[in-house]
Design an enzyme around this catalytic site. Structure first.
Site, PDB file in Angstrom:
ATOM      1  N   ASP A   5      -6.558   1.550  -3.018  1.00 32.35           N
ATOM      2  CA  ASP A   5      -7.665   1.285  -2.438  1.00 32.35           C
ATOM      3  C   ASP A   5      -8.134   2.547  -1.821  1.00 32.35           C
ATOM      4  O   ASP A   5      -9.247   2.493  -0.844  1.00 32.35           O
ATOM      5  CB  ASP A   5      -7.645   0.137  -1.499  1.00 32.35           C
ATOM      6  CG  ASP A   5      -6.771   0.063  -0.525  1.00 32.35           C
ATOM      7  OD1 ASP A   5      -5.727   0.978  -0.596  1.00 32.35           O
ATOM      8  OD2 ASP A   5      -6.385  -0.965   0.533  1.00 32.35           O
TER       9      ASP A   5
ATOM     10  N   SER B  38       0.768  -1.331   0.083  1.00 33.59           N
ATOM     11  CA  SER B  38      -0.032   0.003  -0.030  1.00 33.59           C
ATOM     12  C   SER B  38       0.717   1.360  -0.035  1.00 33.59           C
ATOM     13  O   SER B  38       1.596   1.556  -0.950  1.00 33.59           O
ATOM     14  CB  SER B  38      -0.963  -0.104   1.175  1.00 33.59           C
ATOM     15  OG  SER B  38      -2.023   1.104   1.189  1.00 33.59           O
TER      16      SER B  38
END
Length: 463
Positions: free
Chosen positions: A256, A107
């Site tokens: 995301d 991430s």
């Protein structure tokens, strides 16, 4: 093989976190561990077919190959999605009705980190309370059956189907001419942006995209894609101003999370986007249930009270939010960290659906993004999340509780510590993925009080 098992048993497995796997490559996570984790996942979850994707990090391709080998060696059929964002894995699991999925990603973490996000059937997250601890235990032991029939591996994508489904969340006819700056941060978001642009153009939707830091590049030449860091926001701000855009967007590495900048180039805290989307869903469906986390929520609960929605508190983190959404059949869930979850997206988080919804909302209301949030920011000013490196976070939380509890209206310890007073409140919690303590402060309509208390708390943390 025995030597490998002995090595795995003696190495540190600190890469296992509360709701995913994440660590420094070479120290906490490597290809051997990735293989063992895949074998353990297969043993615990017992899937027949699994999809595997990966972000653009330099270690991701080799890590993905190790995971695919581990699954195939355990008799699992694998669909290799290639370079993808986490939500593409979620979508593929649901779309193809697979037994699970694994995304290789760290991430927003530094470039030398990598990790995995694991889901089961229906894209249900696998965290420490529903399988991740078992996977951890099996991976460490390293005892696997090597006489199993081999699974098959297929390389296949579903980008077109994914993008068509994203666009179904809006009515394209509602979109008026817009100019939008997109900053992929050289992460995995670029190909999805391009595909959405093409789909919208085919529908005659008048959106012009200004793309910066667009090409996927695991060297991260413009810095690790983490728009939560103020120093990473300048490029998006400048592009919005230069191109007189209606708003700007930036994503983290696996996209995301979606971050917004208004037409003046000002960064909008994710907290206020949660309120904006919560209101939109509550107005669509009377009594709509909305999940929120404990870090900042006065604005969200106030909006839902006036629009007929029902707020429900959950611990921060995608496994906890998704679990609560399923339990309550909530239509939407939002975290101030810019994670947005949707019932109609398998209760999963998406970094693309939020901006499509916001674009439609602004067009329908004929207002700018700054106009849509400015009253809420004034009503509930917030500090944004402030991270501090603390050696013994739980001791610090105990000291903070002892110091601030005397005059508190309420104290909640379901996720770190949340202490509420009449005019202000704060949440202090240890990170589940990094050696940090995270502070959030908000007040009722008083910027100076919020700033004063934020400074006071930070001073207390430094003692």
């Amino acid at each position: 093989m025995n030597n490998q098992i002995d090595t795995l048993c003696t190495e540190s497995w600190s890469c296992f976190k509360a709701y995913d796997i994440r660590g420094r490559v070479g120290e906490e996570l490597n290809e051997q561990k990735a293989y063992a984790i895949a074998r353990a996942y297969a043993e615990v979850v017992k899937p027949k077919q699994v999809v595997v994707g990966a972000d653009i990090r330099l270690s991701s391709k080799a890590m993905k190959a190790a995971v695919c080998r581990g699954l195939v060696d355990h008799g699992v059929d694998v669909i290799d999605l290639g370079m993808s964002g986490t939500e593409e894995v979620y979508f593929a699991v649901q779309h193809w009705q697979l037994d699970g999925g694994i995304e290789i990603t760290a991430s927003h973490n530094p470039a030398d980190y990598n990790g995995m996000k694991l889901v089961g059937r229906d894209a249900r997250p696998i965290g420490e309370n529903n399988g991740l601890s078992d996977i951890h235990k099996v991976a460490v032991q390293g005892h696997f059956d090597n006489c199993l029939p081999q699974g098959e591996k297929l390389t296949k994508g579903c980008l077109s189907e994914y993008v068509s489904y994203l666009v179904s969340f809006i009515n394209p006819d509602n979109i008026k001419p817009l100019t939008i700056v997109t900053n992929a941060g050289n992460g995995a978001a670029g190909h999805a942006i391009d595909a959405i642009e093409s789909q919208l153009a085919s529908l005659g939707v008048p959106i012009t995209f200004i793309k910066i830091h667009h090409e996927a590049d695991g060297h991260f030449p413009n810095g690790v894609p983490n728009p939560m860091l103020p120093e990473n926001r300048a490029a998006t701000t400048q592009a919005v101003i230069e191109h007189q855009a209606d708003f700007g967007l930036a994503w983290d590495g696996d996209f995301d999370r979606c971050f917004f900048f208004d037409e003046k180039g000002q960064f909008i805290e994710g907290y206020y986007i949660v309120g904006l989307l919560a209101e939109a869903f509550a107005l669509r469906q009377q009594g709509a249930k909305v999940i929120h986390d404990p870090r900042l929520y006065w604005n969200t609960t106030d909006i839902l009270a006036s629009s007929g929605g029902q707020p429900i508190l959950a611990k921060a983190g995608h496994t906890y939010i998704k679990q609560m959404m399923r339990e309550h059949d909530a239509v939407y869930g939002g975290e101030m960290s810019a994670h947005h979850y949707f019932r109609d997206f398998a209760y999963c988080d998406s970094g693309m659906i939020p901006w499509l919804l916001v674009a439609e909302l602004l067009c329908v209301k004929s207002m700018s993004l700054s106009e849509a949030v400015e009253k809420r920011i004034l009503a509930y000013p917030s500090s944004g999340e402030i991270n501090s490196h603390i050696a013994e976070p739980h001791k610090v939380l105990s000291k903070v509780k002892a110091h601030y509890s005397r005059d508190a209206v309420s104290i909640d310890e379901s996720d770190g510590i949340s202490i509420e007073f009449e005019k202000w409140r704060f949440n202090l919690r240890p990170s589940n993925t990094e050696p940090l303590v995270r502070l959030n402060v908000e007040s009722r309509g008083c910027q100076s009080l919020m700033e004063e208390k934020t400074t006071e708390l930070l001073s207390f943390l430094d003692r």
